[in-house]
Design an enzyme around this catalytic site. Structure first.
Site, PDB file in Angstrom:
ATOM      1  N   GLU A   1       7.428  -0.598  -1.494  1.00  0.00           N
ATOM      2  CA  GLU A   1       9.639  -1.389  -2.322  1.00  0.00           C
ATOM      3  C   GLU A   1       9.237  -0.509  -3.572  1.00  0.00           C
ATOM      4  O   GLU A   1       8.685  -0.869  -4.492  1.00  0.00           O
ATOM      5  CB  GLU A   1       9.635  -2.553  -2.304  1.00  0.00           C
ATOM      6  CG  GLU A   1      11.090  -2.868  -2.845  1.00  0.00           C
ATOM      7  CD  GLU A   1      11.165  -4.090  -3.112  1.00  0.00           C
ATOM      8  OE1 GLU A   1      12.643  -4.820  -3.530  1.00  0.00           O
ATOM      9  OE2 GLU A   1      10.800  -4.766  -3.378  1.00  0.00           O
TER      10      GLU A   1
ATOM     11  N   ASP B   1       5.874  -5.719  -2.636  1.00  0.00           N
ATOM     12  CA  ASP B   1       6.430  -6.257  -3.613  1.00  0.00           C
ATOM     13  C   ASP B   1       6.969  -5.614  -4.868  1.00  0.00           C
ATOM     14  O   ASP B   1       5.454  -5.133  -5.632  1.00  0.00           O
ATOM     15  CB  ASP B   1       6.811  -7.475  -3.404  1.00  0.00           C
ATOM     16  CG  ASP B   1       8.243  -8.012  -4.146  1.00  0.00           C
ATOM     17  OD1 ASP B   1       9.126  -7.515  -3.695  1.00  0.00           O
ATOM     18  OD2 ASP B   1       7.867  -8.361  -6.123  1.00  0.00           O
TER      19      ASP B   1
END
Length: 703
Positions: free
Chosen positions: A367, A330
């Site tokens: 990401e 993330d």
């Protein structure tokens, strides 16, 4: 011989004399290990003053620090804007593999034996199945929420619904394997808590992007029995879930949140890192305020070794001991920020992930952005990472939805076929030649944003139920409601929406790169227009297993497309082709217009040109030759195309047509050969193509 690693073996290690805690804190002046009674987490049964070495590692040994023991630390140190020491607070060891909560709300670590430790265990770790090791070109990712996936499934026993065991139940596995996905990517399962703002509002953090402990599974996702039995049973249930999915040939990838912690902003709660060494773990200025590149109040400082070591040790634990197959990182741009705060593709943490023999053998999915300066880094991660491709998402949404709206409103879609084709072929303009198309994680939807069905039913977000006056969530949805906002009974609008869903799904699964499907999109799941449902643990976010006819037909389409992807290596090249050269495991691509002629520069650049024929030929190193023809037509009116003449191609066998509601419907030319012989056409033949549709053919030579 290499020098000893000063930060090795942090956390608790048990031995014949009890247990040893090693805790890093560079700036502390005193550290105390506190062991608590198992039946009273406020009652200390042992206190040990820790000793510091020259590397800032504090050591404390206790005969009571045995597997199952509850413990915490108290840390003292200097005052000042960079520090937050308070020896009154009992803090959580960042390396704790189990958690328990005291009556006062503070957290205790629970020392757990390794999974393979000989003991009287309900779960037998020695019998664990091997990992599936799915090649990246054959990978189809399925992003799912542990609780939301099985919470409403009547085929799963009530006591297992919404749990790790529920995800590993036969009914769950049957759905995943019949769908054909290979890799289940779980939204955060590291132990997490809800933000204080949400707690005050009486709302949960459902998604879990607020990590409390990086080595412990989230206990509320375990069954009631496992929670009652304690942290070891919770971890056993998690490991059993991994094993169950492995036995079915499915990989497990964890969505991990290493960029920030649950301690929020400078005045947020103190659970662990802030009280242990605020100056060492977090990135901040001389005034003590945090540099926040995550939008969550704090940012771990990966310019320093302790935060990097924490991430690597956590990843090794989950991959090496628990057995997961990969990680989706993330806000990964934060993980690559150096001492000065800039992104470095060769950052020591990113490089260490790739070079580590355990972590480097897993799937690494980034990401590739955060909210800090220079935060958009799509395409800039080093070889070995696959990246979420937001350019792919945006272009494909535009092509099938926003452009359709524009064409209806103005008579011109305003955008041609060129940029669509670039994304379809693997985004070579984004990822370096040596990385190839598998560097691109293609997605149309994810947990964050509209579902696939809502993309076709809502023009704007409807987040009123989130308690933020509809300010949260993106406004750049690139969606199209097809004429009515939300629910409608109009059969023409419903049919148009279903067709758009099939086009988006087909585009995703027939593109070069690694596709990711969001759980529920295969059956048309809706969140009633909420594009930021992070605070809803309810039927709004749980998968609905009571499928109607439309859902069943869409599911059949998804299964058919995934199978076609698996059967046709031309759809999943490993490398980019080079014009005029033969590249192993690359796909030779030839592009034709509606007349069957080679695309010209004018064809590529014309906003009016929205019909394309894409012939891909592949001779993989391990599979036989394969050729497919994909026909894309994105105008409001039907058309005719002339199927292209190509050396060695004598006929085209129709495999799928997005104009058909289902691949096995009576009117679907792509029905299985055992039921209906697929339609065949010849090069040079003129065939009709429905408005806003796609067709996939297999190109064959002489029999």
């Amino acid at each position: 011989m290499s020098a000893p690693d000063p930060l090795h073996d942090l956390g608790v290690r048990a031995d014949a004399d009890g247990g040893l805690l090693r805790l890093w804190s560079e700036h502390a002046t005193a550290v105390e290990l506190v062991v608590f009674a198992a039946d009273d987490l406020d009652w200390a049964i042992d206190r040990v003053a820790a000793e510091r070495d020259e590397h800032g590692v504090w050591r404390a040994r206790s005969a009571r620090l045995v597997p199952g023991a509850h413990y915490g630390v108290r840390v003292d140190g200097p005052a000042g804007p960079a520090h937050a020491f308070n020896p009154v607070h009992t803090l959580l060891d960042p390396y704790a593999t189990g958690l328990a909560r005291a009556d006062d709300g503070s957290w205790r670590g629970v020392a757990l034996a390794p999974l393979d430790a000989p003991a009287d265990r309900v779960y037998e770790a020695a019998a664990r199945p091997p990992a599936p090791r799915i090649p990246l070109d054959r990978t189809v990712v399925y992003e799912a929420h542990v609780r939301g996936f099985s919470r409403r499934n009547p085929a799963v026993p009530a006591e297992l619904r919404g749990t790790y065991a529920g995800l590993a139940h036969d009914a769950s596995i049957e759905h995943l394997t019949r769908l054909g996905v290979t890799t289940v990517e779980l939204l955060p399962v590291h132990a997490f808590v809800s933000e204080e703002r949400l707690v005050r509002q009486g709302r949960p953090n459902y998604w879990g992007y607020n990590t409390l402990a990086f080595f412990a599974p989230h206990a509320p996702y375990a069954t009631t029995d496992a929670q009652a039995a304690g942290p070891a049973a919770v971890r056993d249930e998690f490991a059993a879930m991994v094993d169950g999915l492995h036995r079915a040939g499915l990989e497990v990838v964890l969505d991990v949140v290493y960029n920030h912690t649950a301690e929020e902003g400078r005045h947020g709660p103190t659970f662990s890192f802030r009280g242990i060494d605020n100056a060492g773990y977090y990135r901040h200025g001389v005034d003590g305020e945090y540099f926040d590149t995550t939008g969550c109040g704090n940012t771990l400082d990966f310019g320093g070794e302790p935060a990097r070591r924490l991430v690597l040790d956590s990843m090794r634990y989950w991959a090496g001991e628990v057995g997961v197959d990969g990680f989706r990182l993330d806000l990964a741009a934060t993980l690559g920020r150096d001492e000065d705060g800039g992104f470095d593709a060769e950052h020591p943490l990113l490089r260490a992930m790739l070079d580590d023999p355990v972590i480097g053998a897993t799937k690494l999915i980034a990401e590739p952005w955060d909210v800090g300066p220079g935060g958009w880094q799509t395409g800039n991660f080093p070889a070995g990472f696959t990246e979420w491709n937001d350019r792919y998402r945006d272009r494909m949404r535009d092509f099938w939805l926003s452009d359709l709206r524009r064409e209806r409103e103005t008579g011109s879609a305003g955008s041609g076929i060129g940029r669509f084709a670039t994304r379809l072929a693997g985004s070579a303009n984004t990822f370096a030649q040596e990385r190839g198309p598998l560097a691109s994680l293609n997605f149309i939807t994810a947990h964050d944003g509209f579902t696939l069905a809502d993309l076709t039913a809502y023009d704007v977000k409807h987040n009123e139920g989130n308690g933020e006056d509809n300010r949260d969530g993106t406004d750049a949805n690139r969606s199209y409601n097809h004429g009515v906002e939300g629910r409608t009974d109009d059969p023409e609008i419903l049919a148009a929406r279903r067709r758009s869903i099939r086009n988006l799904l087909g585009t995703l699964l027939l593109s070069a790169g690694v596709p990711m499907l969001t759980a529920g999109d295969e059956v048309g799941r809706s969140q009633a227009g909420n594009n930021n449902a992070y605070c809803h643990d309810s039927e709004l976010t749980w998968l609905d297993w009571s499928w109607g006819e439309d859902a069943r037909r869409l599911l059949a389409t998804a299964r058919h497309l995934i199978r076609l992807r698996a059967e046709n290596p031309a759809l999943r090249p490993v490398r980019y082709g080079v014009f005029g050269e033969t590249t192993p495991s690359a796909t030779q691509m030839d592009w034709y217009n509606a007349d069957g002629a080679t695309m010209t520069i004018d064809d590529w650049n014309s906003p009016a040109e929205r019909t394309l024929q894409y012939l891909a030929a592949s001779t993989p190193e391990t599979e036989g030759p394969n050729r497919i023809l994909l026909v894309v037509h994105a105008h409001e009116a039907p058309t005719e195309v002339v199927l292209p003449a190509h050396d060695g191609v004598d006929r085209y066998v129709l495999l799928w047509d997005s104009a058909a509601e289902s691949p096995d419907a009576d009117d679907a030319p792509g029905a299985p050969a055992s039921e209906t012989r697929p339609a065949e056409s010849r090069p040079g033949e003129r065939v009709g193509v429905a408005a806003q549709s796609m067709r996939l053919y297999r190109a064959e030579g002489a029999r």
